[in-house]
Design a protein around this motif. Structure first.
Motif, PDB file in Angstrom:
ATOM      1  N   ALA A  77     -17.171 -19.196 -26.023  1.00 52.58           N
ATOM      2  CA  ALA A  77     -16.103 -20.175 -26.248  1.00 52.58           C
ATOM      3  C   ALA A  77     -16.085 -21.185 -25.112  1.00 52.58           C
ATOM      4  N   ALA A  78     -17.137 -21.207 -24.283  1.00 59.31           N
ATOM      5  CA  ALA A  78     -17.189 -22.143 -23.170  1.00 59.31           C
ATOM      6  C   ALA A  78     -17.631 -23.507 -23.677  1.00 59.31           C
ATOM      7  N   LEU A  79     -16.888 -24.558 -23.270  1.00 62.14           N
ATOM      8  CA  LEU A  79     -17.128 -25.880 -23.840  1.00 62.14           C
ATOM      9  C   LEU A  79     -18.532 -26.403 -23.545  1.00 62.14           C
ATOM     10  N   ASP A  80     -19.045 -26.150 -22.306  1.00 63.77           N
ATOM     11  CA  ASP A  80     -20.329 -26.761 -21.966  1.00 63.77           C
ATOM     12  C   ASP A  80     -21.513 -26.066 -22.638  1.00 63.77           C
ATOM     13  N   ARG A  81     -21.262 -24.940 -23.296  1.00 62.62           N
ATOM     14  CA  ARG A  81     -22.361 -24.297 -24.006  1.00 62.62           C
ATOM     15  C   ARG A  81     -22.328 -24.598 -25.494  1.00 62.62           C
ATOM     16  N   LEU A  82     -21.278 -25.282 -25.934  1.00 60.25           N
ATOM     17  CA  LEU A  82     -21.112 -25.529 -27.358  1.00 60.25           C
ATOM     18  C   LEU A  82     -21.339 -27.002 -27.665  1.00 60.25           C
ATOM     19  N   GLY A  83     -21.561 -27.288 -28.936  1.00 61.89           N
ATOM     20  CA  GLY A  83     -21.690 -28.682 -29.335  1.00 61.89           C
ATOM     21  C   GLY A  83     -22.228 -28.798 -30.742  1.00 61.89           C
ATOM     22  N   GLY A  84     -21.909 -29.908 -31.383  1.00 64.03           N
ATOM     23  CA  GLY A  84     -22.482 -30.214 -32.684  1.00 64.03           C
ATOM     24  C   GLY A  84     -22.089 -29.292 -33.817  1.00 64.03           C
ATOM     25  N   MET A  85     -20.974 -28.582 -33.676  1.00 60.51           N
ATOM     26  CA  MET A  85     -20.620 -27.627 -34.727  1.00 60.51           C
ATOM     27  C   MET A  85     -20.100 -28.305 -35.982  1.00 60.51           C
ATOM     28  N   VAL A  86     -19.753 -29.596 -35.870  1.00 59.05           N
ATOM     29  CA  VAL A  86     -19.186 -30.268 -37.038  1.00 59.05           C
ATOM     30  C   VAL A  86     -20.206 -30.329 -38.169  1.00 59.05           C
ATOM     31  N   ARG A  87     -21.492 -30.400 -37.806  1.00 57.63           N
ATOM     32  CA  ARG A  87     -22.529 -30.425 -38.849  1.00 57.63           C
ATOM     33  C   ARG A  87     -22.776 -29.026 -39.406  1.00 57.63           C
ATOM     34  N   ARG A  88     -22.789 -28.054 -38.525  1.00 53.86           N
ATOM     35  CA  ARG A  88     -23.112 -26.695 -38.975  1.00 53.86           C
ATOM     36  C   ARG A  88     -21.932 -26.022 -39.666  1.00 53.86           C
ATOM     37  N   GLN A  89     -20.716 -26.300 -39.167  1.00 54.33           N
ATOM     38  CA  GLN A  89     -19.544 -25.612 -39.713  1.00 54.33           C
ATOM     39  C   GLN A  89     -18.456 -26.637 -40.039  1.00 54.33           C
ATOM     40  N   PRO A  90     -18.655 -27.448 -41.066  1.00 50.73           N
ATOM     41  CA  PRO A  90     -17.641 -28.470 -41.363  1.00 50.73           C
ATOM     42  C   PRO A  90     -16.275 -27.874 -41.689  1.00 50.73           C
ATOM     43  N   LEU A  91     -16.262 -26.714 -42.347  1.00 48.09           N
ATOM     44  CA  LEU A  91     -14.988 -26.084 -42.710  1.00 48.09           C
ATOM     45  C   LEU A  91     -14.195 -25.732 -41.455  1.00 48.09           C
ATOM     46  N   VAL A 150     -16.820 -28.957 -28.614  1.00 50.12           N
ATOM     47  CA  VAL A 150     -17.285 -27.928 -29.538  1.00 50.12           C
ATOM     48  C   VAL A 150     -17.947 -28.529 -30.770  1.00 50.12           C
ATOM     49  N   PHE A 151     -17.316 -29.558 -31.322  1.00 50.97           N
ATOM     50  CA  PHE A 151     -17.753 -30.003 -32.641  1.00 50.97           C
ATOM     51  C   PHE A 151     -18.677 -31.218 -32.590  1.00 50.97           C
ATOM     52  N   TRP A 152     -18.508 -32.044 -31.569  1.00 49.73           N
ATOM     53  CA  TRP A 152     -19.367 -33.204 -31.465  1.00 49.73           C
ATOM     54  C   TRP A 152     -20.443 -32.984 -30.417  1.00 49.73           C
ATOM     55  N   GLY A 153     -21.423 -33.872 -30.417  1.00 45.47           N
ATOM     56  CA  GLY A 153     -22.433 -33.913 -29.361  1.00 45.47           C
ATOM     57  C   GLY A 153     -23.288 -32.669 -29.314  1.00 45.47           C
ATOM     58  N   GLU A 154     -23.966 -32.528 -28.201  1.00 44.53           N
ATOM     59  CA  GLU A 154     -24.847 -31.394 -27.987  1.00 44.53           C
ATOM     60  C   GLU A 154     -24.369 -30.666 -26.734  1.00 44.53           C
ATOM     61  N   PRO A 155     -24.751 -29.402 -26.566  1.00 45.19           N
ATOM     62  CA  PRO A 155     -24.355 -28.687 -25.362  1.00 45.19           C
ATOM     63  C   PRO A 155     -24.787 -29.444 -24.116  1.00 45.19           C
ATOM     64  N   GLU A 156     -23.881 -29.529 -23.122  1.00 38.36           N
ATOM     65  CA  GLU A 156     -24.206 -30.236 -21.887  1.00 38.36           C
ATOM     66  C   GLU A 156     -25.379 -29.579 -21.195  1.00 38.36           C
ATOM     67  N   ASP A 157     -25.353 -28.291 -21.186  1.00 40.04           N
ATOM     68  CA  ASP A 157     -26.349 -27.542 -20.445  1.00 40.04           C
ATOM     69  C   ASP A 157     -27.278 -26.867 -21.442  1.00 40.04           C
ATOM     70  N   ALA A 158     -28.401 -27.515 -21.738  1.00 37.93           N
ATOM     71  CA  ALA A 158     -29.273 -27.014 -22.795  1.00 37.93           C
ATOM     72  C   ALA A 158     -29.831 -25.638 -22.457  1.00 37.93           C
ATOM     73  N   GLY A 159     -30.040 -25.394 -21.172  1.00 42.15           N
ATOM     74  CA  GLY A 159     -30.608 -24.108 -20.768  1.00 42.15           C
ATOM     75  C   GLY A 159     -29.671 -22.950 -21.070  1.00 42.15           C
ATOM     76  N   LEU A 160     -28.373 -23.249 -21.048  1.00 43.18           N
ATOM     77  CA  LEU A 160     -27.387 -22.190 -21.248  1.00 43.18           C
ATOM     78  C   LEU A 160     -27.105 -21.931 -22.721  1.00 43.18           C
TER      79      LEU A 160
END
Lengths: 134, 142, 494
Positions: free
Chosen positions: C351-365, C426-436
């Motif tokens: 649930a850490a913000l910097d590890r999440l991103g782009g969920m709006v495409r994968r989980q629109p609901l 969480v929903f927009w963009g890509e994870p800040e830290d790609a390695g994580l």
């Protein structure tokens, strides 16, 4: 009689608070137990003068002690009993996990302390950061 | 685990008396000092003495029912007693009294609160059994 | 009639006993919990309707007179809060059952959860201070167990501070009850209402403050909130959701009940206003500083409690009605947000913000569910939060508390900002830290039993907004019952 009970409650509260402020879990638990005892004694004091045990019929009203605080204290005791058992289990589990009886620092606190350390390293002169550390 | 002879003998002597006394407290409750909680604690103390003497195996063989089942039964019994009063048009937990002439014993008085107390008794005993199981078994050579 | 008042407490306890007996049969436990919690919900709703028509109802346990026995009382306020809470308990139960990590595999999840339900119902329905203490203890003891279900290191650490803080509050509570009994000779709230006016005002003030501190710790108001953001996020998600929705609200309920019934004030209370403004502000600033969905949401709880205290502090019919409406709205929305956070965590493993991103495409609901409840929390029209905040602000302006109103509006904006922060992270963009980045499982659909209750809660929140008129009228009637305590006293002392 009531004065001695009041003093007893005070001593129990004082010891409880002192133990509560320790770092060791077992002491904190004992502190909470003492606080609970203090509160129960206070409940008994709240019932007024002690007299004969409140058993028997309605004709004894006035000659027996007030049963209500006693019922309240008994209920509170049962609750303290259950919660103490749970706390001891938690302390035991904590000891199993860390092999230590001390309460660990809060993550946020540690982060703040580290930030303050870094700030004071960058700035050698005594500054606000040192006060945070202290 | 080494067993102490003195403790073993004392336990054998004390255990049944303590359980009997706990039952006395259970039945004497309501209008005399005692009741389900006090009785349950005495019974639980008797079990703890057995545990100190013989370890958790002894307690396990003594009470075969799972403590959770026992705990649940106590809770259900206490609740059903309370609900029972509704069926007779009373308020929740309202106590009823019965009196009858029993052979040998003479006049026996019973209250419905006794069943509630019995539920509490079971809950207390089950709680201590659970503590003995979860905390008492670890670190013991199996 | 009196049966209905006692049922929400008795039923879950009975079910908890049966559930313990059935500890080897998980399916039976699940059915039993669902059925009994549904029954509590139905009872609570029926009770609300009945109480609304016939006035407060009391049940005397064991038929003892109210002043020495245990009395359960349902007035409009209690019945309303109970109904909303029961709906949350049911939704979270279904969610927990549906969770593939199977939070309810532990044999004792169901019995403890049912005991929690009974504790919540008892705290809302009780008519005397001591049983309020007992209700809180039942609820809290169950919550201690639920919080440590996994018993890993972080949980035990967090639970330790939670348990110790709660216990200190409980001991203070017991002390306050003892002192009240010593001063007045009763613990029945209806009886106290008249007896407290007869005692020394200094003692009365001291008692009032002691109770405020006790319930303030439980409700997490400033400056007594620090334990909440520390402990809530570590618990299993369904547990956090139910804590967030209900436990602090128990504290708020107790503050409102004691302050209106026992220590009524004629005008706005400056102390409570200050506390309310500080709680709102500090809570939302904490939320902005955080970087984890569950921690942000936990700080939001604190901030939102400030709004509820604000309405109470006005001591006007409009203010109290706004608070009551706010509580109903908040319980639903907050629970939903935590359930959504749980779904995010379920899907992405963090649930850490910097590890999440782009969920709006994968989980629109999921994105939609979050957006709806997030905007409602911030108070954007036309959602339920907007109506709650609007009424509160109107009441505040009417009472002339412009500063606090201004603070509440700024806090609304900041809430929106932190919600946007979650949205962007969480929903927009890509994870800040790609390695994580943790590997998402896009192929697997979300478990249906977890999605359905979340959707249902969002639907309830929308329904609150759609029926705001009638619910607001009900809140106004409930608030009138808190100010004019006559019918309440009569129902208890009759």
């Amino acid at each position: 009689m009531i004065v001695s009970l009041a003093v007893l409650a005070g001593v129990l509260y004082a010891c409880g608070v002192y133990l509560l402020l320790q770092r060791t879990l077992t002491r904190i638990i004992i502190g909470l137990v003492l606080l609970g005892h203090g509160a129960n004694v206070l409940l008994l004091v709240a019932g007024g003068r002690s007299a004969a045990a409140p058993f028997g019929g309605a004709e004894l009203i006035g000659r027996v002690s007030d049963p209500l605080p006693q019922a309240l204290a008994l209920t509170a005791m049962v609750i303290t009993f259950g919660v103490t058992a749970l706390l001891l289990t938690l302390a035991y589990r904590s000891w199993q996990l860390t092999a230590n009886d001390e309460v660990e620092d809060d993550i946020e606190d540690r982060r703040l302390a580290r930030r303050a350390e870094r700030a004071s390293e960058a700035d050698e002169s005594p500054s606000a950061a040192d006060e945070v550390l202290a | 685990m080494m067993r102490s002879t003195i403790l073993s003998t004392a336990t054998t002597a004390v255990f049944h008396t303590a359980v009997l006394f706990s039952l006395y407290l259970l039945f004497a409750g309501h209008n005399q000092p005692g009741g389900g909680f006090a009785g349950g604690l005495v019974a639980a103390a008797a079990l703890v003495v057995r545990y100190v003497d013989g370890g958790s195996e002894t307690v396990r063989s003594l009470v075969r029912i799972h403590p959770m089942t026992l705990l649940g039964s106590g809770l259900v019994l206490a609740n059903v007693t309370g609900i029972g009063a509704w069926l007779f048009g009373g308020a929740f937990l309202e106590s009823a009294k019965w009196q009858w002439d029993a052979p040998i014993l003479g006049v026996v008085k019973t209250t419905s609160a006794l069943f509630f107390d019995a539920g509490v008794y079971l809950v207390v005993v089950a709680l201590v059994l659970m503590v003995l199981r979860t905390l008492g078994e670890e670190g013991e050579p199996s | 009639m009196s049966i209905l008042v006692a049922l929400p407490v008795v039923l879950p306890l009975l079910a908890a006993g049966l559930s313990l007996i059935l500890h080897r049969h998980r399916l039976a436990q699940r059915i039993l919990s669902t059925v009994s919690v549904s029954a509590v919900l139905v009872t609570a709703v029926v009770l609300t309707v009945l109480v609304d028509h016939r006035g407060p109802q009391a049940a005397r346990l064991g038929d003892w007179p109210a002043t020495i026995g245990v009395t359960l009382v349902a007035d409009r306020f209690a019945a309303m809060v109970l109904s909303v809470s029961a709906a949350m308990v049911l939704a979270v139960l279904v969610y927990a059952i549906g969770s593939p990590m199977a939070r309810d595999t532990a044999q004792h999840f169901h019995p403890v959860y049912l005991v929690l339900t009974a504790g919540v119902a008892m705290s809302f329905l009780t008519g005397d201070l001591f049983n309020l203490f007992v209700g809180f203890e039942v609820m809290l003891t169950a919550s201690y167990v639920l919080m440590t279900l996994g018993a890993d290191r972080a949980q035990v650490r967090a639970a330790m501070s939670y348990v110790v803080i709660s216990l200190v509050a409980s001991m203070l509570f017991l002390t306050a009850v003892a002192l009240t009994y010593a001063a007045t000779g009763t613990v029945n709230m209806a009886d106290l209402a008249s007896r407290l006016t007869a005692i020394d005002p200094a003692v009365r003030h001291a008692l009032s403050l002691l109770f405020l501190v006790v319930f303030g710790i439980k409700a997490a108001i400033f400056p007594l909130f620090f334990w909440l953001p520390d402990s809530y996020p570590t618990a299993p998600t369904p547990v956090t959701a139910i804590f967030a929705g209900l436990l602090t609200k128990g504290g708020v309920y107790a503050i409102i009940r004691t302050q209106t019934l026992l220590f009524p004030s004629s005008g706005a209370s400056r102390l409570l206003l200050t506390v309310a403004a500080a709680t709102m502000l500090i809570g939302v600033l904490g939320a902005i500083a955080q970087n984890d969905v569950k921690r942000i949401l936990s700080f939001h709880i604190v901030s939102q409690i400030g709004y509820m205290i604000f309405g109470l502090a006005l001591f006007s019919a409009a203010g109290l009605a706004a608070t009551i409406f706010y509580i109903g709205h908040h319980i639903v929305v907050k629970t939903t947000l935590f359930l959504v956070a749980g779904l995010i965590e379920e899907r992405e493993g963090t649930a850490a913000l910097d590890r999440l991103g782009g969920m709006v495409r994968r989980q629109p609901l999921l994105a939609g569910l979050f957006l709806l409840s997030g905007l409602s929390l911030a108070g954007i029209p036309p959602f339920s939060g907007f109506i709650a905040k609007l009424t509160l602000v109107q009441a505040g302006v009417a009472a002339g508390t412009d500063v606090v109103v201004a603070v509440s509006l700024v806090v609304s904006l900041l809430t929106l900002f932190s919600i946007t922060k979650i949205w962007a992270g969480v929903f927009w963009g890509e994870p800040e830290d790609a390695g994580l980045q943790v590997r998402p499982h896009p192929s697997v659909a979300l478990p249906r039993l977890m999605v359905v209750p979340t959707v249902a809660l969002v639907a309830i929140s929308v329904a609150i907004a759609a029926n705001a008129g009638s619910l607001w009228a009900l809140s106004e009637r409930a608030a009138a019952g808190l100010i004019d305590t006559g019918p309440y006293l009569e129902a208890v002392l009759r």
